[in-house]
Design a protein around this motif. Sequence first.
Motif, PDB file in Angstrom:
ATOM      1  N   PRO A 229       0.875  -1.234  -0.103  1.00 33.30           N
ATOM      2  CA  PRO A 229       0.172   0.223   0.008  1.00 33.30           C
ATOM      3  C   PRO A 229       0.991   1.267   0.039  1.00 33.30           C
ATOM      4  O   PRO A 229       2.020   1.321   0.473  1.00 33.30           O
ATOM      5  CB  PRO A 229      -0.667  -0.149   1.286  1.00 33.30           C
ATOM      6  CG  PRO A 229      -0.018  -0.717   2.200  1.00 33.30           C
ATOM      7  CD  PRO A 229       0.928  -1.876   1.313  1.00 33.30           C
ATOM      8  N   ILE A 230       0.530   2.354  -0.579  1.00 29.48           N
ATOM      9  CA  ILE A 230       0.982   3.799  -0.608  1.00 29.48           C
ATOM     10  C   ILE A 230       0.209   4.504   0.537  1.00 29.48           C
ATOM     11  O   ILE A 230      -1.128   4.527   0.406  1.00 29.48           O
ATOM     12  CB  ILE A 230       0.849   4.460  -1.746  1.00 29.48           C
ATOM     13  CG1 ILE A 230       1.543   3.687  -2.949  1.00 29.48           C
ATOM     14  CG2 ILE A 230       1.202   5.838  -1.612  1.00 29.48           C
ATOM     15  CD1 ILE A 230       1.319   4.157  -4.141  1.00 29.48           C
ATOM     16  N   VAL A 231       0.893   5.002   1.762  1.00 28.53           N
ATOM     17  CA  VAL A 231       0.256   5.744   2.572  1.00 28.53           C
ATOM     18  C   VAL A 231       1.140   6.934   2.825  1.00 28.53           C
ATOM     19  O   VAL A 231       2.229   7.195   2.576  1.00 28.53           O
ATOM     20  CB  VAL A 231       0.483   4.766   3.939  1.00 28.53           C
ATOM     21  CG1 VAL A 231      -0.207   3.563   3.791  1.00 28.53           C
ATOM     22  CG2 VAL A 231       1.803   4.623   4.509  1.00 28.53           C
ATOM     23  N   SER A 232       0.482   8.139   3.446  1.00 29.37           N
ATOM     24  CA  SER A 232       1.117   9.293   3.873  1.00 29.37           C
ATOM     25  C   SER A 232       0.933   9.734   5.126  1.00 29.37           C
ATOM     26  O   SER A 232       1.535  10.725   5.626  1.00 29.37           O
ATOM     27  CB  SER A 232       0.295  10.488   2.891  1.00 29.37           C
ATOM     28  OG  SER A 232       0.691  10.248   1.475  1.00 29.37           O
ATOM     29  N   SER A 233       0.351   8.834   6.108  1.00 28.53           N
ATOM     30  CA  SER A 233       0.347   9.071   7.460  1.00 28.53           C
ATOM     31  C   SER A 233       0.205   7.733   8.038  1.00 28.53           C
ATOM     32  O   SER A 233      -0.110   6.556   7.871  1.00 28.53           O
ATOM     33  CB  SER A 233      -1.297   9.827   7.775  1.00 28.53           C
ATOM     34  OG  SER A 233      -2.239   8.869   7.528  1.00 28.53           O
TER      35      SER A 233
END
Length: 393
Positions: free
Chosen positions: A161-165
Amino acid sequence: MEVLKIGDRSLLYPIIQGGMGVGISLSSLAAHVAGNGGMGIISTAQIGFRDDDFYKNPIPANLRAVKTELDKARALAAQVFEKFKDSNRAAKFLDKLKDYVPFIGFNIMVATNKYADYVIEAVKAGADIIISGAGLPIDLPELVQKGQEISGNEKKTCIAPIVSSRKSAKVILKMWDRKYKTTADAVVIEGPLAGGHLGFSYDELHELGADTMASKNYKRDKYDAEIKEIIEEVRIYEEKFGKKIPVFVAGGIYTKEDIAHAMSLGADGVQMGTRFVTTYECDAPDDYKQTYIDAKEEDIVITKSPVGMPGRAIRNDFMDRLKEGPVPIRHCCNCLATSVCDRKTIPYCITEALCCAANSDESHALLFCGANAYRAKKIEHVADIMNELTENI
């Protein structure tokens, strides 16, 4: 150095080439990065845009192109890898190269219309990994399993997955654990200096100093703290599942020093998109690459995408035209789920604008880029970039 393990696969260098659509990272770029020891990623965003049937039947054209592009990338990567094995850089890996196969996968946006079909098609084609963001890829494990059952593939397609937080990482990993009794094979942390669609609000970008002139305004320490928090969350699931989950930092990674900084935070590697655009091997047209070379830092701006998310792009005539009002949609390709794209109210068609960029129609093009695009000064070979980035690693 130790070869990095992702699932049951190996990666020689801890560098992922970011997936860039439309038509920017296809078989050529992915093959050359993978053949030189990194991870090559093909973007499925309107991947079939050159198909003669694309404007009549875009989704079938795209789904056909998934296998076509992966097969082309596999064949080319094998040739590139043979040259890599003869290079001085390969000496440290000679005892590990016997069974090594270049690592190639796909970036598939959750917001894509028929997302499940793209995931299943990628698995059927034999993708090594699927990296997924632009939404929460909650059902990704189930879709990959379904694709493997349909195809009969014994080789498992890894998921990342791509996450930012930390919050988004926690939601995804907790859901995969609870619903599917599984976890990620890798995690990509995409920060506010990335190109294209961003996983941040306009206020968050401004608060981080990542909206304009990022080299002067970006509050790196503030987001570095978030990166450490995300890594801490991932480590919880590493321990629970008894497996290594490599974490890759993306957004603003351009030099060897940027890589060293990311890894000093506890990351296992990086994902880079912008740096690979200005290469001979990138699938983008030459004039697209030249816009990066010609761009000044003040030309790199935040714009509103039709899907409602902020995006980073190079200012051009098309973006100036948008200030006057919506640009009429000539043809809808049903690229995005209706929940994220209201065709009656959007200011322009994201597919049309990105296809124009890939087809050298700059006056109608949206030119996505990362915050460091202005640092590009020349066209380079992927092999030379990889050599520069991995020296002494």
